[in-house]
Write an enzyme that holds these catalytic residues in place. Structure first.
Site, PDB file in Angstrom:
ATOM      1  N   LYS A 121      -1.165  18.433 -25.275  1.00 55.05           N
ATOM      2  CA  LYS A 121      -2.482  18.688 -24.465  1.00 55.05           C
ATOM      3  C   LYS A 121      -3.151  19.861 -25.147  1.00 55.05           C
ATOM      4  O   LYS A 121      -4.311  20.212 -24.679  1.00 55.05           O
ATOM      5  CB  LYS A 121      -2.005  19.223 -23.112  1.00 55.05           C
ATOM      6  CG  LYS A 121      -1.479  17.708 -22.157  1.00 55.05           C
ATOM      7  CD  LYS A 121      -1.343  18.064 -20.812  1.00 55.05           C
ATOM      8  CE  LYS A 121      -0.994  17.004 -19.874  1.00 55.05           C
ATOM      9  NZ  LYS A 121       0.323  16.081 -20.486  1.00 55.05           N
TER      10      LYS A 121
HETATM   11  C1  LIG Z   1       0.646  14.893 -20.423  1.00 62.58           C
HETATM   12  C2  LIG Z   1       1.599  14.468 -21.177  1.00 62.58           C
HETATM   13  C3  LIG Z   1       1.886  13.050 -21.512  1.00 62.58           C
HETATM   14  C4  LIG Z   1       1.064  11.962 -20.562  1.00 62.58           C
HETATM   15  O1  LIG Z   1      -0.089  11.993 -21.333  1.00 62.58           O
HETATM   16  P1  LIG Z   1      -1.389  11.262 -20.466  1.00 62.58           P
HETATM   17  O2  LIG Z   1      -2.588  11.527 -21.424  1.00 62.58           O
HETATM   18  O3  LIG Z   1      -1.371  11.590 -18.929  1.00 62.58           O
HETATM   19  O4  LIG Z   1      -1.016   9.760 -20.542  1.00 62.58           O
HETATM   20  C5  LIG Z   1       3.020  12.361 -22.222  1.00 62.58           C
HETATM   21  N1  LIG Z   1       3.953  13.521 -22.678  1.00 62.58           N
HETATM   22  C6  LIG Z   1       3.529  14.809 -22.705  1.00 62.58           C
HETATM   23  C7  LIG Z   1       4.696  15.736 -23.055  1.00 62.58           C
HETATM   24  C8  LIG Z   1       2.802  15.199 -21.553  1.00 62.58           C
HETATM   25  O5  LIG Z   1       2.475  16.717 -21.420  1.00 62.58           O
END
Ligand SMILES: *Cc1c(COP(=O)(O)O)cnc(C)c1O
Length: 497
Positions: A121
């Site tokens: 993110k």
């Molecule tokens: C947010 C997150 C996901 C999921 O991603 P999406 O965009 O919500 O599908 C998967 N793995 C980690 C470590 C995350 O922080």
């Protein structure tokens, strides 16, 4: 480029207008009115660009209300080796040459989690922080970001917004329920514009408080309340970039990935001649939706493999055509917690494209039918078959036992420790290998964030990057409060004067 709502609202908006907005006025999500197309000549021109300049090239196709020099400067300020650990920003690591019948298929890990909070993110959120600062300064405005987090989103937002002019962050989280590392990451921030609120309740209580505050339109306007959740288009488009970067690295760029024997991969002939597949650990469908956008733009992606954990709303849809929102009681707490979802908030974007961008139909499905019945069924729809044939989607599911086995096997065979979410992606990727088509598994977090599962699989703690040594012992800045909407409003008001 103008943006439209997935529910057919007649307004068309520019990028910076939707940057600071959440949902469209009709409750839909924003998408560009068309996807810019990228041909072989463009791919050849982009190959070998530094990540920041590749980001500029892609973003400038979607942003027409920030001058090019400013946008390039924002990209270069965001994507640096200092912040993301390597000049590649998203380095590709070869994991194995898997045997698929008579051919060999290379499986890679694409490292998306080397930013400040060790989860993917950061890649979008760091850009969002710089875009917010730029746009707010240009307008002479301020923004108070109110959010709810169970871990990764909140820390990524705080590290992206810390010290930014014009922005304050108020982040609620369930008191005592995040992993010790995640708590330490967030609560040790000492920046004056970052406020941690630990709510005596569960994640849903936090989310309900945020919703209640946002529904008070007078308060929202007066205190300029905004969000940074995953439906923000700017986050999604930032993620499109690493699909291109992964493709270039897997198909031979000037900085090709090294094989385990230390040799460079040979480059391929002719741009677009080689296809790759991606496997994506998925929750809210934000990450893989960016892959869908990249593929629709013309990036030669063969398959987009969607991996879920026990919360298999999306796997069920891609297998059966039925999308069924889960109740709270039916949502499992798992060892890949960032994928623990009851519904996938970005999924509406994909359905809009799947249904030929029929806004009236999407409004009927998401605005009415889901609210009424909690499910819809596209299995009889010709469009549903396109999910696989035209859009390349395929899915699978992984459980706690699969994660533990995959982490252990990856460590034993390759000496690499992966986190639980990445393990879900790798497990499902292996079920969908095509002979000769490289499979790129997106590494979405580093194992230190979810240490308990690593201890279970390997009998030892995961390695910790040096900059996080001893963070649990740092002084903490956090306010504990009951799940009370009035209390959070007063807290915000007190810190805005
Ligand atoms: C947010 C997150 C996901 C999921 O991603 P999406 O965009 O919500 O599908 C998967 N793995 C980690 C470590 C995350 O922080």
């Amino acid at each position: 480029m103008l943006y439209v709502s997935t529910r057919g609202h007649p307004d068309r908006k520019h990028f910076c207008e939707i940057l600071l907005e959440g949902l469209a006025p009709d409750g839909g999500l924003y998408l560009p009115e068309r996807y810019p197309q990228v041909d072989g000549a463009t791919l050849a021109r982009w190959r070998g660009l530094p990540y920041a300049d590749l980001a500029f090239e892609i973003l400038s196709l979607y942003i027409d209300d920030i001058p090019a020099d400013d946008l390039r400067a924002i990209c270069r300020k965001t994507y640096t080796a200092e912040v993301f650990g390597t000049p590649e920003i998203v380095p590709l690591k070869k994991l194995e040459d898997a045997s698929t019948g008579s051919a060999r298929t290379v499986v890679y890990l694409e490292g998306l989690s080397n930013g400040p909070t060790l989860a993917f993110k950061d890649i979008a959120m760091q850009l969002l922080g710089n875009l917010f600062e730029y746009e707010l300064a240009r307008r002479g405005e301020q923004l108070n970001i109110l959010g709810a987090t169970s871990g990764d989103t909140g820390s990524a937002a705080e590290y992206a917004m810390r010290g930014k002019r014009g922005v304050r962050v108020f982040m609620t989280s369930p008191h005592g329920r995040m992993s010790p590392f995640q708590q330490a990451q967030m609560f040790s921030l000492q920046d004056a514009n970052i406020h941690n609120i630990a709510v005596e309740g569960v994640f849903d209580d936090c989310q309900d408080m945020v919703k209640a505050v946002s529904n008070d339109l007078e308060f929202k306007r007066r205190y300029k309340i905004g969000t940074v959740n995953s439906i923000n288009w700017a986050r999604l488009v930032a993620q499109v970039v690493y699909y291109f970067a992964g493709y270039f690295q897997a198909t031979g760029s000037p900085h090709p990935p090294l094989t385990s024997s230390g040799q460079a991969e040979p480059p391929t002939e002719g741009e677009g001649a080689k296809r790759v597949s991606f496997s994506v650990p998925s929750g809210n469908f934000g990450n893989i939706c960016a892959g869908h956008v990249a593929r629709t733009m013309g990036l030669p992606i063969e398959q987009l493999v969607l991996a879920t954990n026990e919360n298999d709303v999306l796997d069920e849809f891609f297998r059966t055509g039925v999308y069924r929102v889960r109740s709270a009681a039916d949502t499992h707490e798992t060892s890949s917690p960032s994928m623990d979802i009851s519904k996938a908030s970005n999924f509406e974007r994909f359905v809009f494209d799947l249904l030929g961008r029929d806004g009236a139909r999407v409004r009927q499905l998401f605005g009415e039918q889901l609210a009424r019945e909690g499910r819809f069924d596209l299995s009889a729809d010709a469009a549903f078959r396109h999910a696989r044939e035209r859009h390349g989607f395929i899915s699978g599911k992984s459980t706690h036992a699969d994660r533990v086995a995959t982490i252990r096997d990856t460590h034993d065979r390759f000496g690499i420790v992966i986190d639980t979410h990445t393990a879900d992606g790798l497990k499902v990727a292996r079920e969908h290998l095509h002979a000769g088509v490289p499979m790129i598994v997106l590494e979405t977090a580093l194992p230190i964030k979810f240490a308990a599962a690593i201890v279970e699989a390997l009998g030892r703690e995961p390695d910790r990057p040096a900059k996080f040594a001893g963070i649990e012992a740092l002084p903490r800045r956090v306010t504990v409060m009951p799940p009370d909407v009035q209390a959070v409003k007063e807290f915000i008001a007190r810190h805005c004067d």
